[in-house]
Design a protein around this motif. Structure first.
Motif, PDB file in Angstrom:
ATOM      1  N   ASP A 268       0.834  -1.208   0.000  1.00  0.00           N
ATOM      2  CA  ASP A 268       0.000   0.000   0.000  1.00  0.00           C
ATOM      3  C   ASP A 268       0.870   1.259   0.000  1.00  0.00           C
ATOM      4  O   ASP A 268       2.083   1.186  -0.043  1.00  0.00           O
ATOM      5  N   ALA A 269       0.206   2.403   0.113  1.00  0.00           N
ATOM      6  CA  ALA A 269       0.856   3.690   0.364  1.00  0.00           C
ATOM      7  C   ALA A 269       2.015   3.933  -0.601  1.00  0.00           C
ATOM      8  O   ALA A 269       3.097   4.349  -0.199  1.00  0.00           O
ATOM      9  N   TYR A 270       1.778   3.654  -1.899  1.00  0.00           N
ATOM     10  CA  TYR A 270       2.802   3.853  -2.922  1.00  0.00           C
ATOM     11  C   TYR A 270       4.098   3.118  -2.573  1.00  0.00           C
ATOM     12  O   TYR A 270       5.192   3.591  -2.884  1.00  0.00           O
ATOM     13  N   GLY A 271       3.979   2.003  -1.863  1.00  0.00           N
ATOM     14  CA  GLY A 271       5.163   1.190  -1.588  1.00  0.00           C
ATOM     15  C   GLY A 271       6.050   1.694  -0.464  1.00  0.00           C
ATOM     16  O   GLY A 271       7.134   1.153  -0.252  1.00  0.00           O
ATOM     17  N   ILE A 272       5.605   2.715   0.264  1.00  0.00           N
ATOM     18  CA  ILE A 272       6.433   3.242   1.364  1.00  0.00           C
ATOM     19  C   ILE A 272       5.957   2.617   2.678  1.00  0.00           C
ATOM     20  O   ILE A 272       4.846   2.895   3.142  1.00  0.00           O
ATOM     21  N   PRO A 273       6.775   1.761   3.306  1.00  0.00           N
ATOM     22  CA  PRO A 273       6.327   1.111   4.539  1.00  0.00           C
ATOM     23  C   PRO A 273       6.249   2.098   5.701  1.00  0.00           C
ATOM     24  O   PRO A 273       7.159   2.909   5.868  1.00  0.00           O
ATOM     25  N   PRO A 274       5.177   2.054   6.513  1.00  0.00           N
ATOM     26  CA  PRO A 274       5.044   2.980   7.648  1.00  0.00           C
ATOM     27  C   PRO A 274       5.915   2.548   8.818  1.00  0.00           C
ATOM     28  O   PRO A 274       5.410   2.145   9.868  1.00  0.00           O
ATOM     29  N   LEU A 275       7.241   2.644   8.623  1.00  0.00           N
ATOM     30  CA  LEU A 275       8.182   2.119   9.620  1.00  0.00           C
ATOM     31  C   LEU A 275       8.061   2.825  10.961  1.00  0.00           C
ATOM     32  O   LEU A 275       8.155   2.192  12.009  1.00  0.00           O
ATOM     33  N   GLY A 276       7.863   4.165  10.905  1.00  0.00           N
ATOM     34  CA  GLY A 276       7.804   4.920  12.155  1.00  0.00           C
ATOM     35  C   GLY A 276       6.689   4.426  13.068  1.00  0.00           C
ATOM     36  O   GLY A 276       6.869   4.367  14.285  1.00  0.00           O
ATOM     37  N   GLU A 277       5.562   4.016  12.456  1.00  0.00           N
ATOM     38  CA  GLU A 277       4.421   3.584  13.265  1.00  0.00           C
ATOM     39  C   GLU A 277       4.678   2.268  14.001  1.00  0.00           C
ATOM     40  O   GLU A 277       3.958   1.927  14.930  1.00  0.00           O
ATOM     41  N   LEU A 278       5.694   1.514  13.562  1.00  0.00           N
ATOM     42  CA  LEU A 278       6.011   0.265  14.266  1.00  0.00           C
ATOM     43  C   LEU A 278       6.713   0.542  15.586  1.00  0.00           C
ATOM     44  O   LEU A 278       6.784  -0.315  16.450  1.00  0.00           O
ATOM     45  N   ARG A 279       7.268   1.762  15.713  1.00  0.00           N
ATOM     46  CA  ARG A 279       8.153   2.005  16.841  1.00  0.00           C
ATOM     47  C   ARG A 279       7.491   2.793  17.967  1.00  0.00           C
ATOM     48  O   ARG A 279       8.154   3.236  18.887  1.00  0.00           O
ATOM     49  N   SER A 280       6.158   2.973  17.902  1.00  0.00           N
ATOM     50  CA  SER A 280       5.465   3.626  19.014  1.00  0.00           C
ATOM     51  C   SER A 280       4.502   2.629  19.631  1.00  0.00           C
ATOM     52  O   SER A 280       3.638   2.090  18.940  1.00  0.00           O
ATOM     53  N   ARG A 281       4.654   2.301  20.899  1.00  0.00           N
ATOM     54  CA  ARG A 281       3.678   1.369  21.462  1.00  0.00           C
ATOM     55  C   ARG A 281       3.150   1.823  22.821  1.00  0.00           C
ATOM     56  O   ARG A 281       3.044   1.052  23.764  1.00  0.00           O
ATOM     57  N   GLY A 282       2.801   3.075  22.873  1.00  0.00           N
ATOM     58  CA  GLY A 282       2.092   3.549  24.063  1.00  0.00           C
ATOM     59  C   GLY A 282       3.034   4.051  25.141  1.00  0.00           C
ATOM     60  O   GLY A 282       4.235   3.775  25.119  1.00  0.00           O
ATOM     61  N   PRO A 283       2.475   4.792  26.095  1.00  0.00           N
ATOM     62  CA  PRO A 283       3.279   5.420  27.135  1.00  0.00           C
ATOM     63  C   PRO A 283       3.858   4.384  28.095  1.00  0.00           C
ATOM     64  O   PRO A 283       3.229   3.381  28.389  1.00  0.00           O
ATOM     65  N   GLY A 284       5.082   4.644  28.535  1.00  0.00           N
ATOM     66  CA  GLY A 284       5.675   3.813  29.581  1.00  0.00           C
ATOM     67  C   GLY A 284       6.291   2.517  29.105  1.00  0.00           C
ATOM     68  O   GLY A 284       6.840   1.756  29.892  1.00  0.00           O
ATOM     69  N   THR A 285       6.209   2.229  27.780  1.00  0.00           N
ATOM     70  CA  THR A 285       6.815   0.985  27.303  1.00  0.00           C
ATOM     71  C   THR A 285       7.826   1.311  26.218  1.00  0.00           C
ATOM     72  O   THR A 285       7.637   2.243  25.449  1.00  0.00           O
ATOM     73  N   ALA A 286       8.875   0.515  26.164  1.00  0.00           N
ATOM     74  CA  ALA A 286       9.894   0.730  25.131  1.00  0.00           C
ATOM     75  C   ALA A 286       9.352   0.238  23.803  1.00  0.00           C
ATOM     76  O   ALA A 286       8.583  -0.724  23.758  1.00  0.00           O
ATOM     77  N   PRO A 287       9.726   0.891  22.687  1.00  0.00           N
ATOM     78  CA  PRO A 287       9.284   0.381  21.386  1.00  0.00           C
ATOM     79  C   PRO A 287      10.016  -0.921  21.063  1.00  0.00           C
ATOM     80  O   PRO A 287      11.077  -1.191  21.614  1.00  0.00           O
ATOM     81  N   PRO A 288       9.450  -1.753  20.166  1.00  0.00           N
ATOM     82  CA  PRO A 288      10.143  -2.980  19.798  1.00  0.00           C
ATOM     83  C   PRO A 288      11.417  -2.669  19.024  1.00  0.00           C
ATOM     84  O   PRO A 288      11.523  -1.618  18.389  1.00  0.00           O
ATOM     85  N   GLY A 289      12.383  -3.581  19.100  1.00  0.00           N
ATOM     86  CA  GLY A 289      13.552  -3.460  18.231  1.00  0.00           C
ATOM     87  C   GLY A 289      13.121  -3.736  16.805  1.00  0.00           C
ATOM     88  O   GLY A 289      12.310  -4.631  16.559  1.00  0.00           O
ATOM     89  N   LEU A 290      13.633  -2.943  15.877  1.00  0.00           N
ATOM     90  CA  LEU A 290      13.208  -3.087  14.484  1.00  0.00           C
ATOM     91  C   LEU A 290      14.290  -3.779  13.654  1.00  0.00           C
ATOM     92  O   LEU A 290      15.447  -3.353  13.651  1.00  0.00           O
ATOM     93  N   LEU A 291      13.895  -4.867  12.990  1.00  0.00           N
ATOM     94  CA  LEU A 291      14.774  -5.556  12.048  1.00  0.00           C
ATOM     95  C   LEU A 291      14.083  -5.522  10.693  1.00  0.00           C
ATOM     96  O   LEU A 291      12.873  -5.759  10.613  1.00  0.00           O
ATOM     97  N   VAL A 292      14.825  -5.197   9.633  1.00  0.00           N
ATOM     98  CA  VAL A 292      14.199  -5.134   8.316  1.00  0.00           C
ATOM     99  C   VAL A 292      14.790  -6.159   7.357  1.00  0.00           C
ATOM    100  O   VAL A 292      15.977  -6.483   7.436  1.00  0.00           O
ATOM    101  N   LEU A 293      13.922  -6.681   6.486  1.00  0.00           N
ATOM    102  CA  LEU A 293      14.350  -7.530   5.378  1.00  0.00           C
ATOM    103  C   LEU A 293      14.543  -6.597   4.187  1.00  0.00           C
ATOM    104  O   LEU A 293      13.576  -5.989   3.715  1.00  0.00           O
TER     105      LEU A 293
END
Lengths: 202, 202
Positions: free
Chosen positions: A57-82
């Motif tokens: 979707d989205a002209y092929g641009i992955p929404p990477l930034g949205e993977l790294r926010s997971r709510g207040p008080g918790t660390a975001p997940p580590g991101l690994l890309v293929l």
């Protein structure tokens, strides 16, 4: 147990990859397509997001930034890309999103398992074969403004429409297009779009 | 034993898919990238070629026809393709190449195994979810000549270069481009290229 969320837009490939990862006793694996990925990150709170950089979707641009926010008080997940070395624009986006792991899709699948374990510990993992891709990502010739102009042109917008969207004069848009064509070494506007899409800038 | 040649351009995905297929006792599986696929068909003489329609080279057009020739006196392998409904141009190419099996990449991976067994018996296998893609493939609006013109334009060729390559006058090339823009419902030439690439015509 390392909680992994695998993100890939092809259901068939994603299922088989997830199955393959589940053979590792220390990995707990869930999988999802890109469009559902940000919501799944918030509900599952994975340790590692392992995400294919190709997005349908989205002209092929992955929404990477949205993977790294997971709510207040918790660390975001580590991101690994293929990733692949011939899409340096996507590599650059992954760097900007703070990805720790970079697994080459041309590498053997064992690298994916190693990479997940390293990223779960907060360490970097990079396949050497992506080196040339990183070099090209660093050399990326276009400014953010030029990319905005070119993205609109690639969607089929006319000079007038681009000027309207970005609050620029027609002449300024034409100057941007000329600069883009020169900087990408393209023969004309269509060639500049082709080159930029091929390298994953757009 | 069904001899299967799996063709996919991403080494990581290909290895995991091949491993997954090898769990089936009746399948003997080899795997290769597109660029080596025609040679591997000639040397391995598989019963079934299971090929992803996405191809990294040759402007994304998979050389499907070359998979189906394997020397004098031997039958060509049955062709099964991994397809998606939103790339009808690639589906159309698979139909023209005589593919018997059409597995949707949005389907569960078990369909791939069923499909391979059916194609090995010389039978058709089609995922219902590809129906809309086949409908769009049948409706494909551009002639072969118009596609040639648009392919050259998409590579960045000017009107003069296209005219020279195809032995047409400049005016004829402009007429083709206008017809292409109208038939694809595009706003302009760049939009026509974007639409046609998105649907897999180019």
């Amino acid at each position: 147990m390392i909680r992994v969320l695998l993100v890939h837009d092809e259901c068939l490939v994603r299922s088989v990859l997830a199955d393959w990862l589940r053979r590792e006793p220390d990995l707990g694996v869930e999988d999802t397509a890109w469009r559902s990925a940000p919501g799944r990150v918030r509900s599952l709170r994975p340790d590692v997001c392992a995400a294919d950089l190709e997005c349908a979707d989205a002209y092929g641009i992955p929404p990477l930034g949205e993977l790294r926010s997971r709510g207040p008080g918790t660390a975001p997940p580590g991101l690994l890309v293929l990733a692949s070395a011939n899409r340096p624009g996507l590599l650059k986006r992954a760097i900007e999103a703070g990805a720790l792991g970079y697994v080459d899709k041309e590498a053997s699948p064992e690298h994916l398992v190693h990479g997940i374990r390293r990223v779960a510990k907060g360490e970097r993992f990079v396949n050497d074969s992506l080196g040339f891709g990183f070099l090209k990502a660093a050399e990326m010739p276009l400014t953010r403004r030029e990319l905005s102009v070119l993205s609109l042109a690639a969607e089929g917008a006319s000079v007038a429409e681009i000027a309207g969207s970005l609050h620029l004069s027609h002449g300024t848009v034409r100057n941007y297009m000329a600069a883009i064509t020169r900087k990408t070494g393209a023969r004309n506007r269509i060639d500049a779009i082709r080159i930029s899409q091929g390298e994953g800038w757009l």
